[in-house]
Design a protein around this motif. Structure first.
Motif, PDB file in Angstrom:
ATOM      1  N   GLY A   1      41.326  42.806  57.497  1.00 23.18           N
ATOM      2  CA  GLY A   1      42.021  42.289  56.001  1.00 23.18           C
ATOM      3  C   GLY A   1      43.018  43.137  55.572  1.00 23.18           C
TER       4      GLY A   1
ATOM      5  N   LYS B   1      46.524  41.712  56.701  1.00 20.39           N
ATOM      6  CA  LYS B   1      46.579  40.625  55.499  1.00 20.39           C
ATOM      7  C   LYS B   1      47.548  41.527  54.219  1.00 20.39           C
ATOM      8  CE  LYS B   1      42.692  37.891  55.776  1.00 20.39           C
ATOM      9  NZ  LYS B   1      41.226  37.426  54.950  1.00 20.39           N
ATOM     10  N   SER B   2      48.016  42.441  54.683  1.00 20.41           N
ATOM     11  CA  SER B   2      48.835  43.359  53.933  1.00 20.41           C
ATOM     12  C   SER B   2      50.078  42.711  53.335  1.00 20.41           C
ATOM     13  CB  SER B   2      49.155  44.788  54.334  1.00 20.41           C
ATOM     14  OG  SER B   2      49.884  44.602  55.577  1.00 20.41           O
TER      15      SER B   2
ATOM     16  N   ASP C   1      50.452  39.311  52.849  1.00 18.62           N
ATOM     17  CA  ASP C   1      49.964  38.614  52.163  1.00 18.62           C
ATOM     18  C   ASP C   1      50.127  39.008  50.686  1.00 18.62           C
ATOM     19  OD1 ASP C   1      49.732  36.833  54.159  1.00 18.62           O
ATOM     20  OD2 ASP C   1      47.837  36.897  54.520  1.00 18.62           O
ATOM     21  N   LEU C   2      49.502  40.299  50.739  1.00 21.02           N
ATOM     22  CA  LEU C   2      49.159  40.899  49.323  1.00 21.02           C
ATOM     23  C   LEU C   2      50.439  41.337  48.798  1.00 21.02           C
ATOM     24  CD1 LEU C   2      47.838  42.190  47.107  1.00 21.02           C
ATOM     25  CD2 LEU C   2      47.436  44.059  48.568  1.00 21.02           C
TER      26      LEU C   2
ATOM     27  N   LYS D   1      52.450  38.560  47.340  1.00 19.19           N
ATOM     28  CA  LYS D   1      52.040  38.184  46.117  1.00 19.19           C
ATOM     29  C   LYS D   1      52.359  39.014  44.878  1.00 19.19           C
ATOM     30  CE  LYS D   1      47.541  36.692  45.905  1.00 19.19           C
ATOM     31  NZ  LYS D   1      47.639  35.216  45.499  1.00 19.19           N
TER      32      LYS D   1
ATOM     33  N   GLY E   1      45.117  41.361  44.647  1.00 15.20           N
ATOM     34  CA  GLY E   1      44.406  41.446  45.643  1.00 15.20           C
ATOM     35  C   GLY E   1      43.200  40.730  45.915  1.00 15.20           C
TER      36      GLY E   1
ATOM     37  N   ASP F   1      42.554  37.644  45.607  1.00 12.21           N
ATOM     38  CA  ASP F   1      42.500  36.548  46.426  1.00 12.21           C
ATOM     39  C   ASP F   1      42.658  36.867  47.919  1.00 12.21           C
ATOM     40  OD1 ASP F   1      42.490  35.279  44.131  1.00 12.21           O
ATOM     41  OD2 ASP F   1      44.797  34.931  44.008  1.00 12.21           O
ATOM     42  N   VAL F   2      42.870  38.105  48.240  1.00 16.54           N
ATOM     43  CA  VAL F   2      43.137  38.195  49.728  1.00 16.54           C
ATOM     44  C   VAL F   2      41.875  39.283  50.235  1.00 16.54           C
ATOM     45  CG1 VAL F   2      45.536  37.620  49.783  1.00 16.54           C
ATOM     46  CG2 VAL F   2      44.703  39.894  49.401  1.00 16.54           C
TER      47      VAL F   2
END
Length: 814
Positions: free
Chosen positions: A483, A590-591, A593-594, A597, A656, A658-659
């Motif tokens: 993640g 998932k970095s 994605d963060l 955001k 974060g 949400d992810v």
């Protein structure tokens, strides 16, 4: 009075065993114009009352090398100088009273075998046979080193002094150094006084061997030598009928050591809570002084001693002694050239192992002074590890209260200092504390090592097995692998290198090519002339004339000194900007994605490829996003102005949610990096390790032009490697690796694990270590059968020359 010269090549301050050893070894190298100045009489500070234990096994290969050198030197000094040294190789025994201590001493025995020190594990019955006076009813295990010994400390120093005089050195007693002079931050000489007479000696080199006076003396020149004296207690019995020669005995679980000498028994202590001494300075008249008795303080040790050795109950006490010795914040002494003043050298702070250390330390320092570089890796005791704030007297008083006792405490992995904490903190310290952070300390920095769950105790429960945070580390580790995790790495050292000649300076120092476009980041090493690694760092080009070097927090002072030493006349300014920026590391698949955001900037490979940085908006603040990693995943290091750090953290935390953002600690950073076989400076790579043998040839660009170490790289490429850094995975998922376990190849010990941790993704303990490979191909190295010896037990291991996790580095370029 001995006539003192007006000029000398070197002046040594302090006539204890350390100063005498430095004088002796410089003289052996042909330095005849050297002067040793002692304020009172030789040995009158700490040396004269030292216990004189000579144990060969130390915590690392090179410290063991120095201790073995001391033992060999002391054995031959009497023949060379005519001064009796009392050196007797009576051997030593260390006994364990607990399971945890048994694990520790058995690990030490494995280490001794790897370091070629004669050792064997012995049973309680064998201990009793060798030490008939000992109560062994609760002894669980023991280790015997037959070549350890004991000596007469004062006579060792006198023999070294005579050996130095025989080779032309001048040694003067009753001469106090009142000042060390400098010009342009370089030593020029000293002033002295004796019986109202005053004078000066011009000198190129000054060596501070002033023992418990070393901190105060150094502070006159702005040099940090953080040490403080503590009271050290022992008693000596009256002669005991029938007492014969015995090995030195250590019972660390009772904080005690025993030594037979001339039919008497000595019992000494390293009590858990020590008594600092000399907070208001040391009296000018101090010379062979004893401190007031404190039998109440010593009584618990004596009570255990009477149980351990019942004959002490009826033996009369001849001497109850209390004398001061100097201790350092990390229980390691100081050696080397001070980073603050060129030509100002230090050999001090021996933490009650000055006798066994000084012979080797004097040899190593003399060689270092003579050659301009250490004879082998000495980072463990390098003065450049000292932080400027550590010379603070309140800090030292609180810390040495603990460090004396740690000499005989269980040396558990990951053990954290309990005293003098909280000096250096990230802007996020309270945020992380509120979220369950359990902190450790490096170079004074408080760093989150792991995060406790709600309701979980926020303390370490130490063990040689899986400690109470093992599952926390696993969860953090897997969050980074699957993640996204957030690390606070504000403790990174940050150095601006700027000016018209900044590029030229860095190109001369760095093995990689740093002449890259603005916005690029270069991973590189700074090498010495042997091709050894002086520094492991990234260099980011901020502008045509400005660069940012990022280094480990623990090596900042070392790296600053190396850079400044090599600037010369170049138009280049070196500035420590560590405190100006915090560093938040966002790492994991998932970095991206963060980051998308929390920021409107473009984090795509096209816009922000691996090895580049960009200025970004984050929350309502600004930061530089460096796309690099030390965990082997997609990620960014965010360099945030200190005043905006809390806001940026809060924005990341909110986005974060949400992810699945997880806060992670330094233990997880280390377990992730070792799965990826990323090197750790001071363990896997040192100034003794050739950059090619360390597997870092990809970061060396010999085609860019000349740089320090280039010739050594070319020579090694042509001649071939003598050893290789190999990654190991234990086949059994239960055993743990930490550091210094023995590497066994085809049945023979060939090296040690340089660093180890648990690889939670790979499902077993992972370690790195060097394996000899002269004349061998990579296939030959990997065809061998490997085991790792842990506390005397050998465990099969898989070996690899490529990272076992993501060998093609595809994940960091996602």
């Amino acid at each position: 009075m001995t006539t003192l010269p007006a000029k000398a090549r070197a002046v040594i301050i302090g006539g204890g065993v350390s100063g005498c050893s430095v004088a002796y070894h410089l003289a052996k190298l042909g330095w005849t114009d050297i002067v040793l100045l002692e304020r009172k009489q030789l040995t009158c500070g700490t040396t004269w009352h030292a216990a004189g234990l000579v144990g060969q096994l130390r915590a690392s290969r090179n410290m063991t090398r120095l201790a073995k050198y001391s033992a060999d030197l002391y054995a031959r000094l009497e023949e060379e100088t005519g001064v009796a040294t009392g050196m007797r190789q009576v051997g030593s025994i260390t006994v364990a009273l607990t399971e945890e201590r048994r694990e520790e001493i058995y690990r030490q025995a494995s280490l001794a075998r790897a370091f070629d020190v004669d050792v064997r594990e012995i049973s309680p019955a064998e201990v009793k046979a060798m030490y008939p006076h000992l109560n062994v009813s609760d002894v669980m295990a023991a280790v015997h080193l037959p070549l350890d010994g004991q000596c007469d400390p004062a006579n060792i120093a006198m023999a070294l002094a005579r050996g130095a005089r025989m080779r032309g050195a001048t040694i003067a007693e009753g001469v106090k150094v009142t000042a060390v002079h400098e010009a342009g931050r370089r030593v020029t000489g000293v002033s002295w006084e004796k019986d109202g007479e005053r004078g000066t000696i011009e000198a190129d080199i000054v060596v501070n061997c002033a023992g418990m006076w070393a901190r105060e003396l150094a502070s006159q020149n702005g040099v940090a030598v953080p040490l403080h004296a503590c009271e050290h207690f022992y008693l000596i019995t009256e002669p005991i009928p029938g007492l014969t020669r015995l090995p030195v005995l250590r019972v660390p679980d009772e904080c005690a050591y025993y030594k037979e000498d001339a039919g008497k028994m000595m019992l000494g202590a390293f009590e858990p809570v020590a008594k600092p001494w000399g907070m208001d300075g040391i009296a000018e008249s101090f010379c062979f002084d004893q401190l007031p008795e404190d039998m109440d303080h010593f009584a618990p040790i004596l009570e255990m001693g009477v149980n351990r050795m019942p004959m002490l109950e009826t033996a009369g006490i001849h001497t109850f002694f209390n004398g001061p010795e100097s201790f350092t914040p990390d229980d390691r002494y100081y050696l080397g050239e001070a980073p603050e003043v060129s030509g100002y050298w230090v050999a001090a702070g021996y933490n009650s192992i000055g006798i066994v250390s000084s012979g080797g330390a004097g040899m190593a320092l003399a060689q270092w002074i003579h050659d301009g570089e250490p004879p082998f890796d000495l980072w463990e005791v390098d003065i450049r590890r000292a932080q400027p704030f550590q010379k603070n007297r309140r800090y030292l008083k609180e810390r040495v209260t603990e460090t004396l006792g740690l000499l005989y405490a269980d040396h558990f992995p990951f053990r954290q200092m309990a005293s003098a904490r909280g000096v250096r903190r990230s802007p996020l310290h309270e945020h992380l504390k509120a979220r369950g952070a359990v902190f450790g300390e490096v170079a004074g920095w408080e760093r989150a090592n792991w995060f406790a769950r709600e309701g979980q105790e926020r303390e370490y429960r130490y063990s040689w097995k899986r400690q109470n945070w093992f599952d926390n580390q696993r969860d953090e580790h897997m969050a980074v692998r699957e993640g996204v995790g957030l690390f606070d790495m504000t403790s990174f050292g940050k150095i601006r290198v700027e000016g018209r000649d900044a590029l030229a300076v860095l190109q001369r120092l760095c093995a990689n090519d740093v002449d890259v476009p603005v916005g690029r980041i270069v991973y590189t090493q700074m090498l010495n002339a042997r091709g050894g690694i002086e520094s492991d760092l990234t260099v980011s080009r901020l502008s045509e004339t400005a660069f940012l070097a990022v280094v480990p927090g623990a090596t900042l002072q070392r790296d600053l000194a190396w850079l400044r030493r090599h600037v010369g006349d170049a138009f280049c300014v070196i500035t420590d900007v560590t405190a100006a920026e915090a560093v938040l590391c966002v790492m994991g698949p998932k970095s991206r994605d963060l980051m998308q955001k929390v920021s409107p900037n473009d984090f795509s490979n096209a816009s922000n490829p691996f090895g580049s940085w960009q200025e970004i908006e984050v929350g309502m603040g600004l930061a530089r996003a460096h796309r690099v990693t030390y965990v082997g995943e997609l990620g960014w290091e965010l360099y945030v102005p200190t005043d905006q750090t809390a806001h940026v953290f809060e924005a990341l935390e909110e986005a974060g949610a949400d992810v699945g953002l997880k806060l992670c600690g330094l233990h997880t950073l280390d377990s992730c990096r070792i799965e990826k076989a990323f090197r750790h400076f001071g363990h896997d790579i040192t100034d003794e390790d050739h950059v090619l043998e360390a597997g870092l040839g990809f970061a060396v660009k010999t085609t860019k032009g000349d740089f320090i170490g280039r010739d050594a790289v070319l020579k090694k490429r042509e001649a071939g490697l003598d050893r290789r850094l190999v990654q190991f995975r234990i086949a059994d998922p239960e055993p743990l690796l930490f550091h210094n376990e023995a590497i066994v190849r085809d049945g023979a010990i060939v090296g040690t694990i340089t660093s180890g941790n648990y690889g939670h993704h790979l499902g077993a303990a992972i370690g790195l270590g060097y394996v000899p490979c002269e004349g061998e191909s990579e296939a030959d190295v990997l065809a061998a059968t490997y085991e790792i010896e842990i506390a005397g037990v050998r465990h099969p291991a898989h070996a690899s020359l490529k990272p076992m996790y993501d060998p093609t580095a595809a994940r960091v370029r996602m």
